[in-house]
Design a protein around this motif. Structure first.
Motif, PDB file in Angstrom:
ATOM      1  N   ASP A  72       0.809  -1.218   0.000  1.00 21.58           N
ATOM      2  CA  ASP A  72       0.000   0.000   0.000  1.00 21.58           C
ATOM      3  C   ASP A  72       0.848   1.277   0.000  1.00 21.58           C
ATOM      4  OD1 ASP A  72       0.966  -0.600   2.512  1.00 21.58           O
ATOM      5  OD2 ASP A  72      -0.751   0.239   3.573  1.00 21.58           O
ATOM      6  N   CYS A  73       2.144   1.167  -0.273  1.00 24.19           N
ATOM      7  CA  CYS A  73       3.020   2.356  -0.258  1.00 24.19           C
ATOM      8  C   CYS A  73       3.188   2.919  -1.660  1.00 24.19           C
ATOM      9  CB  CYS A  73       4.392   1.989   0.306  1.00 24.19           C
ATOM     10  SG  CYS A  73       4.285   1.548   2.048  1.00 24.19           S
ATOM     11  N   GLN A  74       3.143   4.268  -1.762  1.00 24.64           N
ATOM     12  CA  GLN A  74       3.268   4.896  -3.087  1.00 24.64           C
ATOM     13  C   GLN A  74       4.708   5.229  -3.445  1.00 24.64           C
ATOM     14  OE1 GLN A  74       1.076   6.464  -0.831  1.00 24.64           O
ATOM     15  NE2 GLN A  74      -0.952   6.322  -1.749  1.00 24.64           N
ATOM     16  N   ILE A  75       5.537   5.380  -2.424  1.00 30.25           N
ATOM     17  CA  ILE A  75       6.964   5.615  -2.692  1.00 30.25           C
ATOM     18  C   ILE A  75       7.741   4.581  -1.888  1.00 30.25           C
ATOM     19  CG2 ILE A  75       8.897   7.232  -2.569  1.00 30.25           C
ATOM     20  CD1 ILE A  75       7.054   8.860  -4.025  1.00 30.25           C
ATOM     21  N   VAL A  76       8.576   3.811  -2.580  1.00 28.38           N
ATOM     22  CA  VAL A  76       9.354   2.763  -1.913  1.00 28.38           C
ATOM     23  C   VAL A  76      10.834   3.069  -2.130  1.00 28.38           C
ATOM     24  CG1 VAL A  76       9.812   0.292  -1.769  1.00 28.38           C
ATOM     25  CG2 VAL A  76       7.502   1.097  -2.315  1.00 28.38           C
ATOM     26  N   VAL A  77      11.563   3.068  -1.034  1.00 31.18           N
ATOM     27  CA  VAL A  77      12.974   3.448  -1.086  1.00 31.18           C
ATOM     28  C   VAL A  77      13.792   2.284  -0.545  1.00 31.18           C
ATOM     29  CG1 VAL A  77      14.660   5.141  -0.299  1.00 31.18           C
ATOM     30  CG2 VAL A  77      12.256   5.819  -0.570  1.00 31.18           C
ATOM     31  N   GLY A  78      14.757   1.808  -1.316  1.00 28.13           N
ATOM     32  CA  GLY A  78      15.629   0.729  -0.859  1.00 28.13           C
ATOM     33  C   GLY A  78      16.958   1.305  -0.412  1.00 28.13           C
ATOM     34  N   THR A  79      17.588   0.677   0.570  1.00 21.09           N
ATOM     35  CA  THR A  79      18.885   1.167   1.040  1.00 21.09           C
ATOM     36  C   THR A  79      19.970   0.233   0.539  1.00 21.09           C
ATOM     37  OG1 THR A  79      18.542  -0.109   3.031  1.00 21.09           O
ATOM     38  CG2 THR A  79      17.987   2.216   3.137  1.00 21.09           C
ATOM     39  N   SER A  80      21.120   0.801   0.241  1.00 19.13           N
ATOM     40  CA  SER A  80      22.185  -0.043  -0.275  1.00 19.13           C
ATOM     41  C   SER A  80      23.545   0.501   0.128  1.00 19.13           C
ATOM     42  CB  SER A  80      22.043  -0.119  -1.794  1.00 19.13           C
ATOM     43  OG  SER A  80      23.069  -0.909  -2.308  1.00 19.13           O
ATOM     44  N   ALA A  81      24.394  -0.413   0.596  1.00 20.62           N
ATOM     45  CA  ALA A  81      25.720  -0.006   1.052  1.00 20.62           C
ATOM     46  C   ALA A  81      26.723   0.045  -0.099  1.00 20.62           C
ATOM     47  CB  ALA A  81      26.205  -0.966   2.138  1.00 20.62           C
ATOM     48  N   ARG A  82      26.300  -0.437  -1.285  1.00 17.67           N
ATOM     49  CA  ARG A  82      27.248  -0.460  -2.412  1.00 17.67           C
ATOM     50  C   ARG A  82      26.509  -0.317  -3.733  1.00 17.67           C
ATOM     51  NH1 ARG A  82      26.917  -6.356  -3.675  1.00 17.67           N
ATOM     52  NH2 ARG A  82      25.544  -7.069  -2.045  1.00 17.67           N
ATOM     53  N   GLY A  83      27.256  -0.012  -4.790  1.00 19.38           N
ATOM     54  CA  GLY A  83      26.674   0.138  -6.124  1.00 19.38           C
ATOM     55  C   GLY A  83      26.175  -1.198  -6.649  1.00 19.38           C
ATOM     56  N   ARG A  84      25.213  -1.178  -7.557  1.00 15.26           N
ATOM     57  CA  ARG A  84      24.652  -2.418  -8.075  1.00 15.26           C
ATOM     58  C   ARG A  84      24.842  -2.496  -9.573  1.00 15.26           C
ATOM     59  NH1 ARG A  84      22.718  -5.874  -3.887  1.00 15.26           N
ATOM     60  NH2 ARG A  84      22.915  -4.552  -2.052  1.00 15.26           N
ATOM     61  N   HIS A  85      24.502  -3.688 -10.102  1.00 12.42           N
ATOM     62  CA  HIS A  85      24.726  -3.998 -11.503  1.00 12.42           C
ATOM     63  C   HIS A  85      24.055  -2.984 -12.448  1.00 12.42           C
ATOM     64  CE1 HIS A  85      25.724  -6.317 -14.867  1.00 12.42           C
ATOM     65  NE2 HIS A  85      24.504  -6.735 -15.128  1.00 12.42           N
ATOM     66  N   ASP A 183       0.084   2.633  -6.037  1.00 10.91           N
ATOM     67  CA  ASP A 183       0.875   2.057  -4.944  1.00 10.91           C
ATOM     68  C   ASP A 183       1.640   0.835  -5.467  1.00 10.91           C
ATOM     69  OD1 ASP A 183      -0.887  -0.115  -4.852  1.00 10.91           O
ATOM     70  OD2 ASP A 183      -2.093   0.756  -3.239  1.00 10.91           O
ATOM     71  N   SER A 184       2.446   0.253  -4.601  1.00 13.00           N
ATOM     72  CA  SER A 184       3.332  -0.822  -5.035  1.00 13.00           C
ATOM     73  C   SER A 184       2.546  -2.023  -5.582  1.00 13.00           C
ATOM     74  CB  SER A 184       4.226  -1.238  -3.865  1.00 13.00           C
ATOM     75  OG  SER A 184       5.130  -2.201  -4.255  1.00 13.00           O
ATOM     76  N   ALA A 185       1.380  -2.317  -4.984  1.00 12.63           N
ATOM     77  CA  ALA A 185       0.577  -3.452  -5.472  1.00 12.63           C
ATOM     78  C   ALA A 185       0.097  -3.174  -6.904  1.00 12.63           C
ATOM     79  CB  ALA A 185      -0.600  -3.710  -4.535  1.00 12.63           C
ATOM     80  N   ASP A 186      -0.345  -1.926  -7.189  1.00 13.35           N
ATOM     81  CA  ASP A 186      -0.775  -1.567  -8.561  1.00 13.35           C
ATOM     82  C   ASP A 186       0.389  -1.762  -9.535  1.00 13.35           C
ATOM     83  OD1 ASP A 186      -3.239  -0.496  -7.594  1.00 13.35           O
ATOM     84  OD2 ASP A 186      -2.299   1.457  -7.234  1.00 13.35           O
ATOM     85  N   LEU A 187       1.561  -1.287  -9.122  1.00 11.02           N
ATOM     86  CA  LEU A 187       2.722  -1.341 -10.016  1.00 11.02           C
ATOM     87  C   LEU A 187       3.165  -2.782 -10.257  1.00 11.02           C
ATOM     88  CD1 LEU A 187       4.593   1.717  -8.511  1.00 11.02           C
ATOM     89  CD2 LEU A 187       3.710   1.557 -10.852  1.00 11.02           C
ATOM     90  N   GLU A 188       3.116  -3.613  -9.218  1.00 10.51           N
ATOM     91  CA  GLU A 188       3.517  -5.010  -9.401  1.00 10.51           C
ATOM     92  C   GLU A 188       2.550  -5.735 -10.334  1.00 10.51           C
ATOM     93  OE1 GLU A 188       6.479  -6.251  -8.726  1.00 10.51           O
ATOM     94  OE2 GLU A 188       6.784  -4.178  -8.126  1.00 10.51           O
ATOM     95  N   ARG A 189       1.232  -5.402 -10.237  1.00 15.78           N
ATOM     96  CA  ARG A 189       0.267  -6.003 -11.174  1.00 15.78           C
ATOM     97  C   ARG A 189       0.588  -5.560 -12.607  1.00 15.78           C
ATOM     98  NH1 ARG A 189      -3.505  -5.581  -6.785  1.00 15.78           N
ATOM     99  NH2 ARG A 189      -3.840  -3.386  -7.270  1.00 15.78           N
ATOM    100  N   LEU A 190       0.948  -4.278 -12.751  1.00 16.40           N
ATOM    101  CA  LEU A 190       1.322  -3.770 -14.080  1.00 16.40           C
ATOM    102  C   LEU A 190       2.538  -4.533 -14.619  1.00 16.40           C
ATOM    103  CD1 LEU A 190       1.325  -1.686 -16.443  1.00 16.40           C
ATOM    104  CD2 LEU A 190       2.757  -0.224 -15.002  1.00 16.40           C
ATOM    105  N   PHE A 191       3.564  -4.718 -13.800  1.00 18.68           N
ATOM    106  CA  PHE A 191       4.790  -5.362 -14.296  1.00 18.68           C
ATOM    107  C   PHE A 191       4.558  -6.843 -14.630  1.00 18.68           C
ATOM    108  CE2 PHE A 191       6.931  -1.864 -11.732  1.00 18.68           C
ATOM    109  CZ  PHE A 191       7.161  -1.090 -12.854  1.00 18.68           C
TER     110      PHE A 191
END
Ligand code: SAH
Length: 248
Positions: A72-85, A183-191
């Protein structure tokens, strides 16, 4: 803070760290703690490290999956200690605070923290609109989980205190208009739908998907689509699927 900010901990191994996070959050006046499949919880070590913040542990919401914790979140932020692919929009904690701080009270934001040993997986990071990186020593970049939560919630609190005294702080465009953000559920259904349709029309080879879906996710997440826009995109996908079926 007027916007609702949820702290999500994924698969935490040491219950002491969950207690340390609860304490860090309460110090900065945050109270929404969500846990995804913690290894040991509730636990006496969590209570001990929480000190006077055991109320946050009692009210913590436990989920089986990250998708469920952020649905149910509209903005999702992930944390990362290092750069990714694949590069993703990366902000530092102060920039994050300037983006989410001015959002209105109805908006829900999740900040997601990873496992002590491995952080978040690429799949988990690809559920996120932004990645936040604390600009630590590149040769020793990983903070203790509770210390990372402390730094990020401190910046969010500073932005909130500043906004209280400065009415001219404007929300980021697109986050405050007529239709609600998806929200995240809407976006996951889209993807899921998009992936299915792209396989149907032979654009995506399930045997060799390369980085197509992560790249499309990054594109659409960057646009912060609203609920109507997501419905339009899904309507186009349905029409595309129908059009490519042989007519009888
Ligand atoms: N070895 C892991 C780091 C795990 S540290 C890795 O390389 O990804 C546990 C968690 O603390 C991380 O998942 C993240 O949520 C947070 N964290 C630690 N250091 C951080 C940093 N420099 N920036 C942002 N988050 C950090």
């Amino acid at each position: 803070m007027s916007v609702s900010i949820r702290i999500v901990l994924v698969n935490t191994t040491h219950p002491g760290n969950i207690g340390g996070v609860a304490r860090a959050m309460k110090n900065m006046n945050f109270d929404e703690l969500h846990l995804v499949a913690p290894k040991k919880f509730p636990h006496v070590n969590a209570d001990a490290r929480a000190s006077g913040a055991t109320d946050l542990l009692e009210n913590a919401v436990v989920h089986e999956t990250l998708e469920e914790a952020i649905a149910d979140c509209q903005i999702v932020v992930g944390t990362s200690a290092r750069g990714r692919h694949i590069p993703w929009p990366v902000v530092d904690p102060r920039e994050l605070a300037s983006i989410v701080g001015p959002l209105s009270a109805e908006k829900k934001v999740a900040v997601v923290f990873g496992r002590e040993d491995r952080g978040l997986t690429n799949e988990e990071l690809h559920l996120c609109h932004y990645h936040v990186h604390i600009p630590s020593n590149p040769d020793f970049s990983s903070l203790n989980l509770a210390a990372a939560v402390q730094v990020i919630t401190y910046e969010l609190r500073m932005a909130d205190l500043y906004a209280e005294n400065n009415e001219e702080v404007k929300p980021q465009w697109g986050t405050d208009w007529d239709i609600d953000l998806a929200d995240s559920a809407d976006l996951e259904r889209l993807f899921t739908h998009m992936e299915e349709a792209l396989v149907d029309i032979d654009f995506l080879d399930p045997e060799n998907p390369r980085q197509l879906m992560p790249r499309l996710r990054r594109l659409y997440l960057r646009a912060l689509p609203d609920k109507v826009e997501v419905n339009v995109l899904r309507g186009i996908l349905t029409a595309t699927q129908k059009a490519q079926k042989p007519k009888d």
